[in-house]
Scaffold this motif. Sequence first.
Motif, short mmCIF file in Angstrom:
data_model
loop_
_atom_site.label_atom_id
_atom_site.label_comp_id
_atom_site.label_asym_id
_atom_site.label_seq_id
_atom_site.Cartn_x
_atom_site.Cartn_y
_atom_site.Cartn_z
N GLY A 52 0.93 -1.15 -0.24
CA GLY A 52 -0.14 0.02 0.12
C GLY A 52 1.29 1.25 0.09
O GLY A 52 -0.09 2.29 0.32
N SER A 53 2.36 1.15 -0.59
CA SER A 53 3.06 2.23 -0.08
C SER A 53 2.30 3.08 -1.39
O SER A 53 1.63 3.41 -2.15
CB SER A 53 4.36 2.09 -0.55
N CYS A 54 3.46 4.32 -1.23
CA CYS A 54 3.15 5.19 -2.19
C CYS A 54 3.81 5.18 -2.78
O CYS A 54 3.66 6.55 -4.88
CB CYS A 54 3.13 7.54 -1.72
N HIS A 126 3.08 5.63 10.22
CA HIS A 126 3.49 7.12 9.60
C HIS A 126 2.15 7.67 9.08
O HIS A 126 0.81 8.06 10.58
CB HIS A 126 4.28 7.01 8.38
N VAL A 127 1.88 8.53 8.31
CA VAL A 127 1.14 9.54 7.78
C VAL A 127 -0.54 9.25 8.13
O VAL A 127 -1.57 9.18 7.94
CB VAL A 127 1.53 10.10 7.12
N PHE A 128 -0.98 7.73 7.28
CA PHE A 128 -1.32 7.80 7.36
C PHE A 128 -2.60 6.80 8.49
O PHE A 128 -3.30 5.74 8.17
CB PHE A 128 -1.41 6.29 6.31
N LYS A 129 -0.82 6.09 9.46
CA LYS A 129 -1.92 5.90 10.70
C LYS A 129 -3.35 6.46 11.08
O LYS A 129 -3.96 7.22 10.80
CB LYS A 129 -0.91 6.29 11.86
N GLY A 130 -4.18 5.20 11.59
CA GLY A 130 -5.19 5.68 11.66
C GLY A 130 -6.81 5.70 10.98
O GLY A 130 -7.77 6.16 11.26
N SER A 131 -6.56 5.68 9.66
CA SER A 131 -7.48 5.84 8.42
C SER A 131 -8.03 5.02 8.12
O SER A 131 -7.78 3.32 8.76
CB SER A 131 -6.49 6.00 7.66
N VAL A 134 -6.76 1.75 6.63
CA VAL A 134 -5.25 1.02 6.94
C VAL A 134 -5.46 0.10 7.80
O VAL A 134 -5.91 1.09 8.88
CB VAL A 134 -4.18 2.36 7.03
N CYS A 151 11.59 7.25 4.70
CA CYS A 151 10.91 7.90 4.71
C CYS A 151 11.43 8.88 3.27
O CYS A 151 11.22 9.50 2.84
CB CYS A 151 9.76 8.68 4.60
#
Lengths: 169, 490
Positions: A52-54, A126-131, A134, A151
């Motif tokens: 699921g990376s960018c 990282h910045v996607f935590k809590g979505s 995810v 990163c």
Amino acid sequence: MRRTLLEGLKTPLTESAALLDDAELVALAAEVNEGSRTRLGRGLSIRVVDAGSCNGCELEINALSGAYYDLERFGLKFVASPRHADVLLVTGPVTRNMREALERTYAATPAPKWVVAAGACARDGHVFKGSYAVVGGVGEVVPVDLYIPGCPPSPRTLLKGLVALMRGP
Amino acid sequence: MTLDTPRALLRTMDSMNATTDEWKAATRRLAAGEARLVDLWGDDGAVCLALAEPDIRVLRLACPEGGFPSLGAVCAPAIRLERSLADLHGLRPEGARDGRPWLDHGRWEIEAPLGRAEARAAPQPPYEFRTAEGQALHQIPVGPVHAGIIEPGHFRFHASGETIVRLEERFGFTHKGVEGLMRGASIEAGARLVGRISGDSTVAYAFAYARAVEAALGVEPPARAVWLRALMAEIERISNHLGDFGAICNDAAFALMHAHTGVWRERTLRAAEAAFGHRLMMDAIVPGGVAVDLSAQAPLRAHVAALRPALKRLTELYDNTASLIDRTVGAGTLSRELVDLWGAGGYIGRASGRDFDARRDHAYAPYDRLSFKIPVREKGDVDARVWLRILEIEQSLGLVEQLLDGLPEGPLRSEIAPARGEGFALVEGFRGDVFVHVRIGADGRLASVRPRDPSWPQWPLLEAAIEGNIVADFPLCNKSFNGSYSGVDL
């Protein structure tokens, strides 16, 4: 074409293997999970799974195959199927939509096997935590033997992490 | 900001609240090809439509009943956008031709996460792929986990022997809920997130986001910051195009090119790190300006001077290797009609004759003061897309030199005072035009951020370009498109 081919025979571009003899590698080796402290021999086949990376991590992983890093000289190589792999190199926060694909790729990898989670997302989301979309870090889904920070992690750090895993502590 | 510039003139107008009639009129203009679809997304119980005529405007249609007249029914490029917003917001496109989910794979605990966000009522039925009928057809399912080191996605081929009859893409695997995470986030947190939507375009996204926030707040970044942003954007373009040039050749089994472009890509990334402290230049562009200054000019100048003759040699190597040209010429041909109909930008549009580049056609600083050409080709095959990369690297090298020559002195950041506002921006990334729309609430936090990747119209065109090609040429054609998965999955 001949001229360009001959170009490749000039002074090698490859980074000195001495890049591995430093504190960062020692620190990474110390991080290697206790349970996986079995000597892996002299070669590792690696299957990369983007969970699921960018795509930033993949760019740097791809650089490892280039002339500067040349990971095959360390006995490390990328393989096309998990069935040929010793190591899964997993990137990204694991998305809910990729969870099953990661689990099935892990199940398809023959034991003994190791999982390396590369990049800040693979550690904890990282910045996607809590979505809602995810799951979290790779460790939420499959057992992780080593985390490589960054990163994205630079090719040097990736190389050190993979060699640290192979050499063991 | 100069004192005599009225603040209002610097701001993008708030999106227009449309009536259903106005919405339908816009729909007719899109269907007739009089306007180009830029984006379609959901925002707080409304659908928003960005269209270019050629200036961009944003229409907003409230959906109190939970439905809106389908745009995809008359304008094919809207179909996947509509399916996505239906999944995320639970808004129904009425009269839609394709009611299948797109991003929602039945794996989230909630339905319509950005709308009613209720617990999933029933398991999702299996996804129905389009079929192909005829004698002796077979299916080849590929992915989401691919053999190469690339992003995850599923490709479903119908083939007759070696020939591809139909390709259908199934994406959404990397959906991370970016728009949900943006809601209520600070402007700074939004910048970090937007820089991680598509890692290879982190500069382009950060650039577009910063300009959108600045438009919303009526802030003007200092001149030096504006020039440094463009410098980063051109370095990003060069490094990605170098990577693509080699990777396309590698997928035609010509590894020599890949090895050489890999070296130059690595040198470009090292030059970026030396100049701005990060190989991909992540988090270097922020609303108000830039977070880092250029450390020194000399290494970048030396890099450009060395890369230019090397690129010439590699271009000759490409052009003079018959076995390579044999694979790229005539493979994956995409027609001018389709790129026009879909409004596809970037090298994909330009390789098929669509002469569009946001740097010129929606000119923004500092490109309005720089001299560059927009290379265009007509044939629309893999070869044309390779040439676009080569020619665009040449142009970008010239731009880097101009940017270094003319780099103004001065501060790096303007003060940002978060306040209610709305703005958008279009930035030409290496892959094409990146659109970002930002709405800031009265509390100064992000109410919604909508980033639209250039790959939205490009991916469906790959399905068209591959038809009639052989299965073995798919990796080659796919690499020549190099669409972003994470950018469209969000």
